[in-house]
Scaffold this active site. Structure first.
Site, mmCIF file in Angstrom:
data_model
loop_
_atom_site.group_PDB
_atom_site.id
_atom_site.type_symbol
_atom_site.label_atom_id
_atom_site.label_comp_id
_atom_site.label_asym_id
_atom_site.label_seq_id
_atom_site.Cartn_x
_atom_site.Cartn_y
_atom_site.Cartn_z
ATOM 1 N N SER A 8 66.341 73.802 47.879
ATOM 2 C CA SER A 8 66.630 75.133 47.327
ATOM 3 C C SER A 8 65.362 76.038 47.716
ATOM 4 O O SER A 8 64.338 75.798 46.897
ATOM 5 C CB SER A 8 67.007 75.310 45.785
ATOM 6 N N HIS A 31 69.393 75.099 51.059
ATOM 7 C CA HIS A 31 70.304 75.613 50.027
ATOM 8 C C HIS A 31 69.697 77.199 49.447
ATOM 9 O O HIS A 31 68.545 77.359 49.277
ATOM 10 C CB HIS A 31 70.146 74.937 48.687
ATOM 11 N N ASP A 33 70.014 80.402 47.408
ATOM 12 C CA ASP A 33 70.824 80.999 46.017
ATOM 13 C C ASP A 33 70.710 82.636 46.015
ATOM 14 O O ASP A 33 69.765 83.314 46.130
ATOM 15 C CB ASP A 33 70.108 80.647 44.841
ATOM 16 N N MET A 35 71.680 85.909 44.237
ATOM 17 C CA MET A 35 71.813 86.284 42.751
ATOM 18 C C MET A 35 71.772 87.625 42.740
ATOM 19 O O MET A 35 71.082 88.579 43.524
ATOM 20 C CB MET A 35 70.805 85.910 41.872
ATOM 21 N N HIS A 64 75.033 79.773 48.569
ATOM 22 C CA HIS A 64 75.362 79.820 47.084
ATOM 23 C C HIS A 64 75.630 80.965 46.494
ATOM 24 O O HIS A 64 74.253 81.746 46.043
ATOM 25 C CB HIS A 64 74.575 78.784 46.166
ATOM 26 N N MET A 66 76.012 83.567 43.761
ATOM 27 C CA MET A 66 75.992 83.498 42.164
ATOM 28 C C MET A 66 75.953 84.970 41.993
ATOM 29 O O MET A 66 75.227 85.814 41.333
ATOM 30 C CB MET A 66 74.651 83.225 41.655
ATOM 31 N N MET A 135 76.900 72.445 38.497
ATOM 32 C CA MET A 135 75.847 72.873 38.026
ATOM 33 C C MET A 135 75.208 72.128 36.925
ATOM 34 O O MET A 135 76.085 72.143 35.939
ATOM 35 C CB MET A 135 75.831 74.401 37.636
ATOM 36 N N ASP A 173 73.349 70.611 41.420
ATOM 37 C CA ASP A 173 72.325 71.474 41.380
ATOM 38 C C ASP A 173 71.801 71.973 40.024
ATOM 39 O O ASP A 173 72.314 72.388 39.148
ATOM 40 C CB ASP A 173 72.769 72.955 42.263
#
Length: 219
Positions: A8, A31, A33, A35, A64, A66, A135, A173
């Protein structure tokens, strides 16, 4: 299914993200993320950064989301270089429509479940998914402690898939490291997303290898 490792970038060096990306080329996925400060209490980066990093890696990009209203950004992230897109069941009102939208772009589609979100929330859409992300921390920040009840959740998901004769990838994750990788693989996870356990080590290559070996011990 074998064990795949997805470092990540959230735990990478944000002043040198390109170098962090290049450092994990012996992993299986990268990965990323995303956000927005609304769905989770943190802000990372958007499609422009994903596109810039795409030039520095041949790894599949596991993006991913979020974020709230993920449908508005699917095309942007696909164009930026996403190979897999994950949305949260909690973030979209019409999950089936969102998953279909992702797959129309020819990328793999997955759904993430927060620790308190039950598996029943994705039961009807399981056949449409390429993977499910469990998660094992509450999303929003790296470096959190692994929530041990996630193991039971992964086991239940694996049983649910077997009962329906569905072969889907199970991602996990949050707080993943070599001390729990074997148990996670035994429970049914086959893609281990790890941030601090990789980028927090001086030898990133060794960290990835140790994590993969620990996972393989659980198969």
């Amino acid at each position: 299914m074998s064990i795949r490792i997805a470092p990540s970038i959230l735990s990478g060096d944000f002043a040198n993200l390109a170098l962090s990306v290049k450092a994990v080329e012996n992993a299986d996925l990268l990965h990323l993320d995303i956000m927005d400060g609304h769905f989770v209490p943190n802000i990372t980066f958007g499609p422009a950064v994903v596109g810039a990093l795409r030039e520095h890696s041949d790894l599949p990009f596991d993006v991913h989301l979020m974020i709230e209203n993920p449908d508005q950004y699917i095309e942007d992230f696909v164009k930026a270089g996403a190979d897999l897109l994950t949305v949260h069941v909690e973030a979209t009102r019409h999950l089936h429509r969102t998953i279909c939208s992702i797959k129309e772009y020819g990328v793999e589609a997955g759904v993430a479940l927060n620790p308190a979100t039950p598996l029943a929330s994705i039961e009807e859409i399981l056949p449409e998914l390429d993977f499910i992300l469990i998660m094992s921390v509450n999303p929003g920040f790296g470096g959190q402690k692994f929530i041990s009840s996630s193991l039971d959740k992964i086991k239940k998901l694996k049983s649910m898939l077997e009962e329906r004769e569905l072969e889907k990838q199970i991602f996990v994750d949050g707080g993943v490291d070599k001390t729990n990788a074997t148990a996670l693989a035994m429970a049914g996870a086959n893609v281990l997303v790890a941030g601090s356990a990789v980028f927090g080590r001086n030898n990133v290559d060794l960290a990835i290898s140790e994590l993969r070996e620990a996972g393989l011990m659980g198969l």
